[in-house]
Design an enzyme around this catalytic site. Structure first.
Site, PDB file in Angstrom:
ATOM      1  N   GLY A  23      -5.860   7.537  -9.906  1.00 25.99           N
ATOM      2  CA  GLY A  23      -5.475   7.209 -11.278  1.00 25.99           C
ATOM      3  C   GLY A  23      -6.285   6.070 -11.869  1.00 25.99           C
ATOM      4  O   GLY A  23      -5.963   5.582 -12.949  1.00 25.99           O
ATOM      5  N   LYS A  38      -6.506   5.080  -2.334  1.00 28.49           N
ATOM      6  CA  LYS A  38      -5.888   4.990  -3.644  1.00 28.49           C
ATOM      7  C   LYS A  38      -6.987   4.914  -4.695  1.00 28.49           C
ATOM      8  O   LYS A  38      -8.113   4.566  -4.381  1.00 28.49           O
ATOM      9  CB  LYS A  38      -4.977   3.769  -3.741  1.00 28.49           C
ATOM     10  CG  LYS A  38      -3.733   3.875  -2.845  1.00 28.49           C
ATOM     11  CD  LYS A  38      -2.860   2.631  -2.904  1.00 28.49           C
ATOM     12  CE  LYS A  38      -2.369   2.320  -4.293  1.00 28.49           C
ATOM     13  NZ  LYS A  38      -1.599   3.447  -4.879  1.00 28.49           N
ATOM     14  N   ASP A  71       4.274   1.453  -4.102  1.00 28.19           N
ATOM     15  CA  ASP A  71       3.186   2.179  -4.766  1.00 28.19           C
ATOM     16  C   ASP A  71       3.006   3.536  -4.107  1.00 28.19           C
ATOM     17  O   ASP A  71       3.554   3.801  -3.023  1.00 28.19           O
ATOM     18  CB  ASP A  71       1.885   1.376  -4.697  1.00 28.19           C
ATOM     19  CG  ASP A  71       0.942   1.668  -5.863  1.00 28.19           C
ATOM     20  OD1 ASP A  71       1.125   2.712  -6.538  1.00 28.19           O
ATOM     21  OD2 ASP A  71       0.038   0.854  -6.106  1.00 28.19           O
ATOM     22  N   GLY A  72       2.247   4.402  -4.751  1.00 28.52           N
ATOM     23  CA  GLY A  72       1.945   5.714  -4.210  1.00 28.52           C
ATOM     24  C   GLY A  72       0.666   5.689  -3.392  1.00 28.52           C
ATOM     25  O   GLY A  72       0.137   4.619  -3.051  1.00 28.52           O
ATOM     26  N   SER A 127       3.050   9.266 -10.222  1.00 26.64           N
ATOM     27  CA  SER A 127       4.279  10.007 -10.503  1.00 26.64           C
ATOM     28  C   SER A 127       5.431   9.619  -9.589  1.00 26.64           C
ATOM     29  O   SER A 127       6.593   9.588 -10.022  1.00 26.64           O
ATOM     30  CB  SER A 127       4.013  11.509 -10.384  1.00 26.64           C
ATOM     31  OG  SER A 127       3.588  11.847  -9.059  1.00 26.64           O
ATOM     32  N   SER A 160       1.498   2.571  -9.516  1.00 30.82           N
ATOM     33  CA  SER A 160       1.190   3.594 -10.501  1.00 30.82           C
ATOM     34  C   SER A 160       1.361   4.982  -9.890  1.00 30.82           C
ATOM     35  O   SER A 160       1.346   5.137  -8.675  1.00 30.82           O
ATOM     36  CB  SER A 160      -0.256   3.425 -10.982  1.00 30.82           C
ATOM     37  OG  SER A 160      -0.518   2.086 -11.326  1.00 30.82           O
ATOM     38  N   LYS A 182       0.017  14.338   0.968  1.00 31.60           N
ATOM     39  CA  LYS A 182      -0.853  13.166   1.094  1.00 31.60           C
ATOM     40  C   LYS A 182      -1.041  12.730   2.546  1.00 31.60           C
ATOM     41  O   LYS A 182      -1.839  11.834   2.818  1.00 31.60           O
ATOM     42  CB  LYS A 182      -0.268  12.013   0.266  1.00 31.60           C
ATOM     43  CG  LYS A 182       0.048  12.363  -1.186  1.00 31.60           C
ATOM     44  CD  LYS A 182      -1.183  12.851  -1.934  1.00 31.60           C
ATOM     45  CE  LYS A 182      -0.844  13.303  -3.346  1.00 31.60           C
ATOM     46  NZ  LYS A 182      -0.361  12.238  -4.210  1.00 31.60           N
ATOM     47  N   GLU A 226      -3.940  -2.365  -8.290  1.00 32.31           N
ATOM     48  CA  GLU A 226      -3.022  -1.952  -7.226  1.00 32.31           C
ATOM     49  C   GLU A 226      -3.247  -2.795  -5.975  1.00 32.31           C
ATOM     50  O   GLU A 226      -2.296  -3.221  -5.310  1.00 32.31           O
ATOM     51  CB  GLU A 226      -3.210  -0.465  -6.922  1.00 32.31           C
ATOM     52  CG  GLU A 226      -2.661   0.451  -7.996  1.00 32.31           C
ATOM     53  CD  GLU A 226      -3.037   1.907  -7.790  1.00 32.31           C
ATOM     54  OE1 GLU A 226      -2.373   2.772  -8.392  1.00 32.31           O
ATOM     55  OE2 GLU A 226      -4.006   2.188  -7.054  1.00 32.31           O
TER      56      GLU A 226
END
Length: 289
Positions: free
Chosen positions: A113, A110, A97-98, A36, A34, A137, A119
C-alpha cells in the site's frame, strides 16, 4: 457463505483476538497500521467501549489510518507529536498492522500500500508489534508469494538505485506505477517513489551453509544480509523488509525501541478459524543482532 466471505470473517475474528490478547485497558499509546485487516482492529477496539479506550491515544502510519482513527472517534496523535519523557518520546504500548507476506520466522514484507516507511517508524516506536492478516499471506520464505520487495526511494536517485538492484540480482526491479488511480509514478505520503524489486525466495539464517553464504551468490540472499545491503544504497529511504528482532527480544537485548518483527501474527483461515503464529521462545544469540 462463500470462500471469500469466510476469509473476510476470519480476518475480522483474527483482529478481534489480536486486540483481546495484546491491548490492555492500561495502554496509553497504540499504533494503527494500514490495510483492509486493520479496519477490523479499529472495529475491535471501538467494540470494547469508551470506558476501555478513552484513555488511549492512537498513532497512524499514514493518511489512510489517520482517516480510520478519526472516523472511529478515537483520539489521534501523529508520531512526532507524542509526549517526551526523560528526553525521549514515549514508546507505544503496542502497534497493530497488516502484512503482505510473513515467513516462518515472522519476518514480513510490507509496502503493497506504499506506506512502508511510516509503518516501520510506528513499528520501531512500539514495545511490541502485532500483525493481523489472512492465511494467503503465510509463506515458508519471503518472496515466494509476494514476489517483490517494496523500496521507498528519493525520485532523483531512482535510476541509479535500479542499476544497483540489477547488479544485486534483481534484473526486473521497476518503479511502481500510480495507475489506475493516477498517471505517472506511485507517490508515497512522504513524496517519494516506490521501486518493487523481485528477488528469489529469501533465506533464513538457518538456511546458510559453507556453500551457501546468502550474500547474493547465484541470486540467493539471506534476509538480514540483503536488508543491510539495500539500506546502504544511496537514495534508498526505507525498505519493506521487517526483520531482525521483536519487541520482547529488544527488551532482553537492552536495545529499547527499534524492533521490527511482530511478537505474533494472527491469520484468518479459509475454514473461518484463526491461526496464531508466535515468536519462538528461548535464548537469544546477541551476536546475531
Amino acid at each position: 457463505m462463500s470462500a471469500a466471505d469466510l476469509i473476510e470473517s476470519a480476518k475480522r475474528l483474527a483482529a478481534f483476538q489480536a486486540v483481546d490478547e495484546h491491548l490492555s485497558s492500561s495502554s496509553k499509546y497504540v499504533g494503527i497500521g494500514s490495510g483492509s485487516t486493520v479496519v477490523y482492529v479499529v472495529e475491535a477496539i471501538v467494540a470494547k467501549g469508551p470506558a476501555f479506550y478513552s484513555g488511549m491515544t492512537f498513532i497512524p502510519t499514514g493518511s489512510q489510518s489517520k482517516g480510520l482513527i478519526r472516523h472511529a472517534g478515537l483520539a489521534l496523535c501523529n508520531l512526532d507529536e507524542r509526549p517526551v519523557v526523560g528526553g525521549r518520546p514515549v514508546a507505544l504500548d503496542v502497534a497493530f498492522d497488516g502484512a503482505d507476506e510473513v515467513d516462518e520466522d515472522l519476518n514480513l514484507i510490507k509496502g503493497g500500500g506504499a506506506c512502508l516507511f511510516q509503518e516501520k517508524l510506528v513499528a520501531i516506536s512500539a514495545s511490541k508489534f502485532v500483525a493481523v492478516a489472512d492465511s494467503r499471506k503465510q509463506s515458508p520464505r519471503l518472496c515466494i508469494k509476494w514476489k517483490a520487495i517494496p523500496i521507498e526511494v528519493l525520485p532523483i536517485a531512482a535510476p541509479d538505485v535500479l542499476t544497483r538492484l540489477q547488479a544485486m540480482g534483481s534484473p526486473n526491479a521497476a518503479i511502481r506505477s500510480g495507475l489506475p488511480n493516477k498517471a505517472g509514478e506511485c507517490v508515497t505520503d512522504n513524496g517519494m517513489w516506490i521501486i518493487d524489486a523481485p528477488f528469489p525466495p529469501l533465506l533464513l539464517p538457518k538456511d546458510l551453509t559453507a556453500n551457501v553464504e546468502g550474500q547474493g551468490e547465484g541470486g540467493l540472499w539471506e534476509i538480514n544480509l540483503l536488508a543491510d545491503r539495500l539500506l546502504k544504497i544511496p537514495g534508498v529511504i526505507e525498505i519493506g523488509l521487517f526483520h531482525g528482532f521483536n519487541g520482547e527480544q529488544a527488551a532482553i537485548l537492552g536495545k529499547g525501541p527499534g524492533a521490527q518483527k511482530p511478537v505474533a501474527a494472527y491469520f484468518g483461515m479459509p475454514s473461518g478459524e484463526v491461526q496464531v503464529q508466535q515468536a519462538a521462545k528461548g535464548s537469544i544469540n546477541k551476536s546475531s543482532y
